[in-house]
Design an enzyme around this catalytic site. Structure first.
Site, short mmCIF file in Angstrom:
data_model
loop_
_atom_site.label_atom_id
_atom_site.label_comp_id
_atom_site.label_asym_id
_atom_site.label_seq_id
_atom_site.Cartn_x
_atom_site.Cartn_y
_atom_site.Cartn_z
N ASP A 82 -4.54 46.91 28.40
CA ASP A 82 -5.13 47.36 29.75
C ASP A 82 -3.69 47.45 30.78
O ASP A 82 -2.72 47.83 30.14
CB ASP A 82 -5.81 45.91 30.18
CG ASP A 82 -6.92 46.58 31.21
OD1 ASP A 82 -6.31 46.84 32.30
OD2 ASP A 82 -8.28 46.48 31.07
N HIS A 117 -6.63 45.07 37.11
CA HIS A 117 -7.85 45.18 36.27
C HIS A 117 -7.66 44.48 34.97
O HIS A 117 -8.51 43.80 34.55
CB HIS A 117 -7.54 46.78 35.81
CG HIS A 117 -8.86 47.14 35.34
ND1 HIS A 117 -8.90 47.03 33.78
CD2 HIS A 117 -9.85 47.91 35.62
CE1 HIS A 117 -10.11 47.72 33.27
NE2 HIS A 117 -10.79 48.11 34.43
N SER A 158 -15.91 48.18 32.37
CA SER A 158 -14.64 47.72 32.08
C SER A 158 -15.05 45.98 32.14
O SER A 158 -14.16 45.25 31.58
CB SER A 158 -13.62 47.83 33.43
OG SER A 158 -13.02 49.17 33.18
#
Ligand SMILES: *[C@@H]1O[C@H](CO)[C@@H](O)[C@H](O)[C@H]1NC(C)=O
Ligand SMILES: *[C@@H]1O[C@H](CO)[C@@H](O)[C@H](O)[C@H]1NC(C)=O
Ligand SMILES: *[C@@H]1O[C@H](CO)[C@@H](O)[C@H](O)[C@H]1NC(C)=O
Ligand SMILES: *[C@@H]1O[C@H](CO)[C@@H](O)[C@H](O)[C@H]1NC(C)=O
Ligand SMILES: *[C@@H]1O[C@H](CO)[C@@H](O)[C@H](O)[C@H]1NC(C)=O
Ligand SMILES: *[C@@H]1O[C@H](CO)[C@@H](O)[C@H](O)[C@H]1NC(C)=O
Ligand SMILES: *[C@@H]1O[C@H](CO)[C@@H](O)[C@H](O)[C@H]1NC(C)=O
Ligand SMILES: *[C@@H]1O[C@H](CO)[C@@H](O)[C@H](O)[C@H]1NC(C)=O
Ligand SMILES: CC(=O)N[C@H]1CO[C@H](CO)[C@@H](O)[C@@H]1O
Length: 826
Positions: free
Chosen positions: A165, A214, A525
């Site tokens: 990620d 994220h 996600s």
């Protein structure tokens, strides 16, 4: 993939809505690939002969040199039995041809760029007493039985989970406060460095610190420790996390970096690989999807996001989640949500609107209705009349319908409005709406009518927006349903994607310390790490044997809960093309005493149908179990209309397949495994041009276990799906077509100098996936050598291979031949 592009190797646009302004078409390529770069898979050295000491790599370089090719090496892959190959950039098409002729080249694939994953919604709480927080931060754990596994003491201890990620803020207290041995984030690597954008050269280093946010959110969903500020934990707080950073602070990641990260995460011994990323590609065969799938087949759990492209409808599967053996994860809405309230000066009960945060409006203001007609279809879709007062001091009330919210808001803001409430045009639950950068929210039809009534009656009503204390935690009207953004499959080659669903809508987790430490995000996600954390619990509970890794997807699929298409009684179950096998139940996946295989039946299309299957039911309990076998159909998704994918909401038809079982009830003694033969008859009477995707479950229920096997097929031949848009509805002109330098459609023959902008642009669009797209320049008299087009007369031939078509058969292509173009270079 459906693409919205035009090009003659030169021109291109991207657009997602109809009626494109032809003059806006940019004459440059916007294809989402690294130009000239390819991922090349090589046969292993032993295939080159035992006597040879050359490696697959050196043999390739020698062979390219012998052929006089020009190329730059970008990356070498030598990952055991997962992937041997290179990424390289060729100088010209001639060099690409040379590459294709090297005998031990197994495949050549473009290097796609994957955009950084963006959450669908974002909200940052202001503090632990923020009333906007999801009420029960453990609601996702309750939805999936993760709370019960925690109560039994399972935390994912001894399990390593790779987070591929944007990196992880490992200094966050809930993520252990450090990096390396002894810490929760115990290992990892930064493949790219801060400045990597996808278009430049990565500068790797050892430190996977997050600079996006994220990855830190994803890591918290998997493995946050109990956070004493907000009272939440990850699904597997005992697991060790690997931070594999593949994004810079901005931009995309290329397939070549992702393949490196996958191979390294595999070699580092991670048990679970979690990838909250991808992009619509539609096939199982993309380079990264293939590598991810091979890793899964070696005995790892690879969990990848299904994608957030639900709005585009079916046949939009995301890669690398499309990899055959990976678990592609769809998103279900959290059961709870937050609404805000508006206070009314006349003592009327407060009005609710859908928003995490109160609209930033100070004081009490009167209202102004754009129209007093509460049935008006196109309220504020046109400039407001000149008689309209300055709306700056009002809360403007507008009815939903006809034009977009933003158009309406633009029209009232042209009269000075600063805040608006849009009321619904039917009775339905409140949803979030796209208001761009305007201050506005959706209210119910009834509340809107009330406000307009007060305005029409010239009452002195004023409204205010409490900045604190006005929020309410309510059961989400969408709670437990599929998130509307969750991508619809299946793949173009009819694989069952997504695989399962997990909570991904409205999720609180950790965020980088310099960005507020916490955030509530939505997206597949968020669903993906939930599945990864649940997989860590499963491995801890059942042990890390190869059969547990390989059977994990089946365990989740056969124990999950079917998701309905709405909360209205008698509405069908949502198509499995969006929910996969349904919402996971981690507790049942661990504790079921029955093991059913396979988890999914892939029925394919009518031309390649596989409708007879054997299901095995194995009793792992200590007593005899009697199972009843039954059929639970889901809604049949009508996926296409007039050769276009129907956008969300994809209509569901109640016409279902007919299933027959060799047994309707079976007794299975302890330890035995009994086969059941299932024959499936696809639904009849549906228009094959709607490419009906039928799906559902075979339920195998005893008084101890309730298991199910998912099936999915399409009641049409995919070869009949139109690949090239031959209509005019998208561009406003009949396509394919050639455009001249002024953007006019070329009707008859035309002359071009190939200087400056004076070249033809091919305008085309794909309405469905194709495995091979060719552009050929035809000229009976001239020889085109690949670099320079000589003066002469030509036609352009566009060919797209139909789905399931044979690339060697001419009739399996859709074709279009252009009008004549004459090239005369001065
Ligand atoms: C934290 O959540 C748990 C589980 O829902 C609950 O039992 C506990 O009371 C909560 N603690 C606080 C301080 O809110
Ligand atoms: C809402 O309005 C009432 C008067 O109608 C007032 O008493 C109350 O304090 C207001 N509440 C907030 C949160 O502003
Ligand atoms: C008013 O709405 C129409 C769409 O119905 C839109 O075309 C127009 O641009 C809007 N006006 C303004 C000032 O934005
Ligand atoms: C709001 O968005 C519009 C359209 O994108 C833009 O033209 C305008 O400048 C923006 N206004 C503000 C205040 O950001
Ligand atoms: C469906 O059939 C096509 C054509 O034979 C094949 O390429 C594809 O792999 C099949 N899909 C599945 C899931 O078996
Ligand atoms: C193309 O150029 C030729 C030679 O100059 C000329 O005779 C012909 O009319 C032109 N064709 C068109 C369609 O303009
Ligand atoms: C192709 O033809 C052009 C013009 O005749 C020539 O300049 C060029 O070198 C040729 N390229 C190759 C690769 O043969
Ligand atoms: C191509 O055609 C143009 C216009 O007729 C002419 O000026 C030019 O010399 C030609 N080029 C070649 C290489 O024949
Ligand atoms: C009592 C009994 O025979 N239980 C069996 C149930 O099935 C598992 C696996 O098949 C066996 O290991 C158990 O012995």
């Amino acid at each position: 993939m459906r693409t919205y592009t035009t090009l003659l190797a030169l021109g291109s646009i991207s657009a997602v809505s109809a009626a494109v302004d032809l003059s806006s078409i940019k004459r440059v390529s916007s294809a989402n690939v690294v130009p000239g770069a390819y991922i090349v898979e090589l046969d292993k050295p032993n295939a080159l002969g035992r006597r040879s000491v050359v490696t697959a790599h050196s043999a390739l370089y020698r062979s390219l040199n012998e052929r006089g090719a020009s190329w730059d090496l970008r990356r070498e892959y030598d990952a055991d039995d997962i992937f041997t190959g290179v990424s390289l950039k060729v100088k010209s098409d001639k060099d690409l041809m040379a590459l294709a002729q090297v005998p031990h080249v197994k495949s050549i694939k473009p290097v796609f760029l994957h955009p950084r994953p963006e959450p669908v919604t974002f909200y940052q709480p202001t503090g632990k007493n923020d009333p906007k927080l999801p009420p029960d931060t453990f609601s996702t754990h309750v939805m999936t039985g993760v709370d019960k596994l925690h109560a039994e003491g399972y935390t994912g201890k001894g399990i390593k989970v790779a987070v591929i990620d944007t990196g992880i803020d490992y200094l966050h207290p809930a993520l252990g406060g450090g990096y390396g041995g002894g810490f929760k984030v115990s290992h990892g690597y930064d493949f790219v460095g801060d400045d990597y954008t996808g278009a430049n050269t990565p500068t790797p280093d050892e430190d996977p610190m997050d600079c996006g946010g994220h990855g830190t959110h994803v890591a918290g969903i998997i493995g946050a420790n109990l956070d004493t500020n907000y009272n939440f934990t990850g699904a597997a707080p005992g697991a060790l996390l690997g931070g594999y950073r593949v994004f810079g602070c901005e931009g995309s990641v290329s397939d070549e970096v992702l393949i490196d990260a996958l191979c390294r995460a595999y070699k580092d011994g991670n048990d679970v690989l979690s990838l909250s990323l991808g992009g619509p590609q539609g096939w199982t065969s993309t380079a990264t999807a293939v590598v991810a799938s091979r890793i899964a087949a070696k005995g790892r759990i690879v969990s990848i996001a299904a994608g957030n492209e639900g709005e585009f409808g079916s046949w939009y599967a995301s890669s690398p989640g499309s990899g055959v053996d990976v678990i592609s994860v769809a998103s279900v809405e959290n059961t709870n949500t937050i609404v805000q309230t508006i206070n009314l000066s006349n003592g009327h009960q407060p009005i609710t609107y859908n928003s995490f945060l109160p609209l930033k409006v100070a004081g009490s203001l009167p209202i102004y209705a754009a129209s007093t007609d509460t049935n008006i279809a196109d309220d504020a879709c046109n400039p407001l009349p000149d008689t309209t007062p300055d709306l700056g001091g009002y809360i403007v009330v507008i009815r939903r319908g006809t034009c977009s919210f933003i158009n309406k808001l633009a029209n009232v803001s042209a009269k000075g409005a600063k805040v608006a409430l849009i009321y619904d045009n039917k009775d339905q639950s409140l949803s979030g709406i796209d208001v761009g950068n305007y201050t506005a929210a959706l209210i119910s039809q009834a509340d809107g009518k009330y406000l307009v009534g007060e305005f029409a009656a010239k009452s002195d009503l004023k409204v205010s927006f409490p900045q604190t204390g006005g929020s309410k935690n309510v059961p989400s009207s969408e709670g437990g349903l599929m998130s509307t953004f969750s991508t619809f499959g299946p793949t173009n080659d009819m694989f069952f994607k997504p695989s399962v669903a997990a909570p991904g809508g409205n999720i609180l987790s950790t965020y980088p310390r310099d960005k507020g430490s916490y955030a509530v995000l939505s997206g597949t996600s968020m669903a993906t790490p939930f599945l990864s954390g649940s997989a860590a619990l499963l491995l801890e509970a059942l042990g890390k044997s190869k059969s547990i890794y390989l059977g994990a997807r089946t365990r989740f699929q056969t124990t999950s809960s079917a998701v309905s298409s709405s909360h209205t009684d008698k509405d069908p179950l949502q198509t499995l093309a969006q929910q996969g096998s349904g919402l996971i139940n981690a507790y049942k996946a661990v504790h079921a005493t029955t093991f059913v295989t396979p988890g999914e039946l892939r029925l394919n299309d009518t031309a390649h149908s596989k409708l007879d299957h054997t299901i095995y039911v194995e009793n792992k309990s200590k007593k005899m179990q009697t199972y009843k076998i039954s059929h639970v159909p889901a809604g049949t998704a009508l996926t296409m209309k007039d050769n276009e994918a129907i956008p969300s909401p994809v209509p569901l038809d109640k016409t279902a397949a007919t299933l027959t079982f060799s047994l309707s009830s079976i007794q299975v003694p302890p330890g035995l495994k009994i086969p059941i033969i299932v024959s499936i008859k696809p639904p009849t009477g549906l228009d094959p041009k709607s490419f009906p995707v039928y799906s559902g479950f075979i339920r195998i229920a005893s008084d101890m276990d309730d298991m199910k096997v998912s099936y999915l097929g399409v009641a049409a031949s995919l070869k009949d799906m139109k690949v090239i848009d031959g209509g005019s509805s998208f561009f406003g002109v009949q396509t394919p077509a050639l455009l001249d330098k002024d953007g006019n459609i070329q009707e008859g023959p035309a002359n071009y100098t190939l200087q400056g902008e004076d070249f033809p642009v091919l305008l085309y669009r794909l309405t469905a996936g194709t495995a091979a797209l060719h552009f050929d320049l035809l000229n009976p008299a001239n020889f085109v050598n690949g670099t320079v087009i000589p003066n002469g007369s030509y036609k352009l031939l566009l060919r797209a291979l139909k789905i399931t078509g044979n690339p060697k058969k001419n009739e399996d292509y859709e074709q279009w031949l252009s009008p004549q173009v004459n090239f005369a270079r001065p």
